[in-house]
Design a protein around this motif. Structure first.
Motif, PDB file in Angstrom:
ATOM      1  N   LEU A  70       0.855  -1.180   0.000  1.00 14.17           N
ATOM      2  CA  LEU A  70       0.000   0.000   0.000  1.00 14.17           C
ATOM      3  C   LEU A  70       0.891   1.228   0.000  1.00 14.17           C
ATOM      4  O   LEU A  70       1.774   1.360   0.852  1.00 14.17           O
ATOM      5  CB  LEU A  70      -0.899   0.029   1.236  1.00 14.17           C
ATOM      6  CG  LEU A  70      -2.199  -0.767   1.197  1.00 14.17           C
ATOM      7  CD1 LEU A  70      -1.948  -2.229   1.005  1.00 14.17           C
ATOM      8  CD2 LEU A  70      -3.003  -0.511   2.455  1.00 14.17           C
ATOM      9  N   ASP A  98      -8.137  -5.737   8.804  1.00  8.31           N
ATOM     10  CA  ASP A  98      -8.498  -5.271   7.459  1.00  8.31           C
ATOM     11  C   ASP A  98      -7.856  -3.922   7.096  1.00  8.31           C
ATOM     12  O   ASP A  98      -8.547  -2.947   6.806  1.00  8.31           O
ATOM     13  CB  ASP A  98     -10.020  -5.192   7.350  1.00  8.31           C
ATOM     14  CG  ASP A  98     -10.482  -5.114   5.912  1.00  8.31           C
ATOM     15  OD1 ASP A  98      -9.661  -5.357   4.995  1.00  8.31           O
ATOM     16  OD2 ASP A  98     -11.674  -4.780   5.688  1.00  8.31           O
ATOM     17  N   GLU A 146      -6.345  -3.051   4.497  1.00 14.14           N
ATOM     18  CA  GLU A 146      -6.637  -2.614   3.125  1.00 14.14           C
ATOM     19  C   GLU A 146      -7.891  -1.750   3.071  1.00 14.14           C
ATOM     20  O   GLU A 146      -7.931  -0.775   2.326  1.00 14.14           O
ATOM     21  CB  GLU A 146      -6.800  -3.813   2.179  1.00 14.14           C
ATOM     22  CG  GLU A 146      -5.531  -4.596   1.952  1.00 14.14           C
ATOM     23  CD  GLU A 146      -5.370  -5.800   2.868  1.00 14.14           C
ATOM     24  OE1 GLU A 146      -4.652  -6.730   2.472  1.00 14.14           O
ATOM     25  OE2 GLU A 146      -5.938  -5.812   3.971  1.00 14.14           O
ATOM     26  N   SER A 147      -8.913  -2.073   3.854  1.00 17.51           N
ATOM     27  CA  SER A 147     -10.122  -1.248   3.880  1.00 17.51           C
ATOM     28  C   SER A 147      -9.892   0.047   4.648  1.00 17.51           C
ATOM     29  O   SER A 147     -10.377   1.109   4.259  1.00 17.51           O
ATOM     30  CB  SER A 147     -11.285  -2.018   4.520  1.00 17.51           C
ATOM     31  OG  SER A 147     -11.687  -3.063   3.689  1.00 17.51           O
ATOM     32  N   TRP A 205      -7.188   1.709   4.837  1.00 19.32           N
ATOM     33  CA  TRP A 205      -6.398   2.579   3.970  1.00 19.32           C
ATOM     34  C   TRP A 205      -6.838   2.407   2.511  1.00 19.32           C
ATOM     35  O   TRP A 205      -6.018   2.328   1.601  1.00 19.32           O
ATOM     36  CB  TRP A 205      -4.906   2.259   4.118  1.00 19.32           C
ATOM     37  CG  TRP A 205      -4.400   2.561   5.480  1.00 19.32           C
ATOM     38  CD1 TRP A 205      -4.217   1.703   6.512  1.00 19.32           C
ATOM     39  CD2 TRP A 205      -4.038   3.851   5.978  1.00 19.32           C
ATOM     40  NE1 TRP A 205      -3.749   2.368   7.621  1.00 19.32           N
ATOM     41  CE2 TRP A 205      -3.635   3.696   7.315  1.00 19.32           C
ATOM     42  CE3 TRP A 205      -4.020   5.140   5.407  1.00 19.32           C
ATOM     43  CZ2 TRP A 205      -3.222   4.767   8.094  1.00 19.32           C
ATOM     44  CZ3 TRP A 205      -3.597   6.193   6.203  1.00 19.32           C
ATOM     45  CH2 TRP A 205      -3.201   6.005   7.520  1.00 19.32           C
ATOM     46  N   SER A 206      -8.137   2.383   2.282  1.00 11.91           N
ATOM     47  CA  SER A 206      -8.685   2.107   0.946  1.00 11.91           C
ATOM     48  C   SER A 206      -8.353   3.183  -0.088  1.00 11.91           C
ATOM     49  O   SER A 206      -8.441   2.931  -1.292  1.00 11.91           O
ATOM     50  CB  SER A 206     -10.186   1.897   1.003  1.00 11.91           C
ATOM     51  OG  SER A 206     -10.833   3.075   1.483  1.00 11.91           O
ATOM     52  N   ASP A 207      -7.941   4.366   0.362  1.00 13.16           N
ATOM     53  CA  ASP A 207      -7.540   5.432  -0.566  1.00 13.16           C
ATOM     54  C   ASP A 207      -6.147   5.214  -1.147  1.00 13.16           C
ATOM     55  O   ASP A 207      -5.772   5.877  -2.116  1.00 13.16           O
ATOM     56  CB  ASP A 207      -7.562   6.791   0.125  1.00 13.16           C
ATOM     57  CG  ASP A 207      -8.966   7.232   0.507  1.00 13.16           C
ATOM     58  OD1 ASP A 207      -9.928   6.626   0.010  1.00 13.16           O
ATOM     59  OD2 ASP A 207      -9.089   8.173   1.304  1.00 13.16           O
TER      60      ASP A 207
END
Length: 131
Positions: free
Chosen positions: A43, A117, A119-120, A122-124
């Motif tokens: 990420l 989670d 990834e969710s 830091w979904s940006d």
């Protein structure tokens, strides 16, 4: 001898182009793959937080694999001249965190990865998936 200098120049040029943090994140991800970790993602958090530039998130399906992957990453990056500022979770093996300042490596067991989670959260962030 000249080919070695060419390789060093190419490596330096690549480091400038990609950035040292990105190269470190990719190297850590590749090392996790060498130990058969799964769902390896990078990420890119630049511009989203001042805490770090990259998260490397990986899943290990056993305590032994988690420990092996974390130790492999630490040992191999040490050879490259990189040492973690902080290591956490080596006692429980459910979520191991390796903090390299610009790069934070997360080695999760499947349940913990699903629960937290990242990834969710830091979904940006742009994501690179390695396999």
């Amino acid at each position: 001898m000249s080919s070695l200098k060419e390789e060093e120049r190419e490596s330096a040029a690549l480091a400038k182009e990609a950035g040292v943090g990105e190269l470190l994140a990719r190297r850590a991800a590749e090392l996790a793959l060498e130990k058969k970790c799964e769902e390896v993602k990078i990420l890119d958090l630049r511009g989203l937080t001042s805490v770090t530039d990259y998260f490397v998130i990986v899943t290990a399906d056993s305590d032994r694999k988690a420990k092996s992957a974390a130790e492999h990453i630490i040992d191999e990056l040490k050879v490259d001249g990189e040492r973690p500022m902080h290591v956490e979770g080596m006692d429980s093996m459910h979520w191991i965190l390796l903090d390299y300042i610009d790069v934070v490596v997360h080695v999760f067991m499947p349940d913990e990865r699903h629960f937290y989670d990242l990834e969710s959260l830091w979904s940006d962030a742009p994501v690179v998936t390695l396999s």
